[in-house]
Design a protein around this motif. Sequence first.
Motif: not given
Length: 182
Positions: A87-100
Amino acid sequence: MRNFVKIAEGVDVVPLLVAVARQPHLWNENTLRTKHPGTAHAEVDDILLRFNEIPEGREKRVINDTECVNYPALAALPQARPLIFGLMAKLEGERLGRCMITRLRPGGRIYPHKDMGAPATYYERFHVVLLSAPGCIFQTGEEQVHMRTGEVYWFDNTQEHQVFNNSAEDRVHLIIDIKTSK
């Protein structure tokens, strides 16, 4: 719909769902979200994969809600990594936050609330549906959605929202906070 956007469907969530079922001890290892007075999440079980760092020897509270660290459950559930980083790659995420991973049992409810601080204003929130059955309703204002197993949604968690699980199955979601360039 303004507060929900389905961004994917048909995602293979079975490997993570099975891995979670095989490790029930991971549920509620940390109850920061579910046990404080007045929490909207009192009926939820959590597995924190990545969350804010809680300093040792201090009262259990978040000091910096922008910075997140990996929790041991992420190493115990490597099946979550392809979903999170895909999902990070698909959205071109810049930073990962909480994952739960959250679980709401049949008949359970998440009470009306708005998310505050960095998890709501700095990051964008995404739900990967690991398990859900008809009768499970996610509501924001006048909008209601039944998120189906294998779907992924963007969700505006700055708006007041609540969840009703009126089904006979657990509702299990992988929640991922991602900072994007917007």
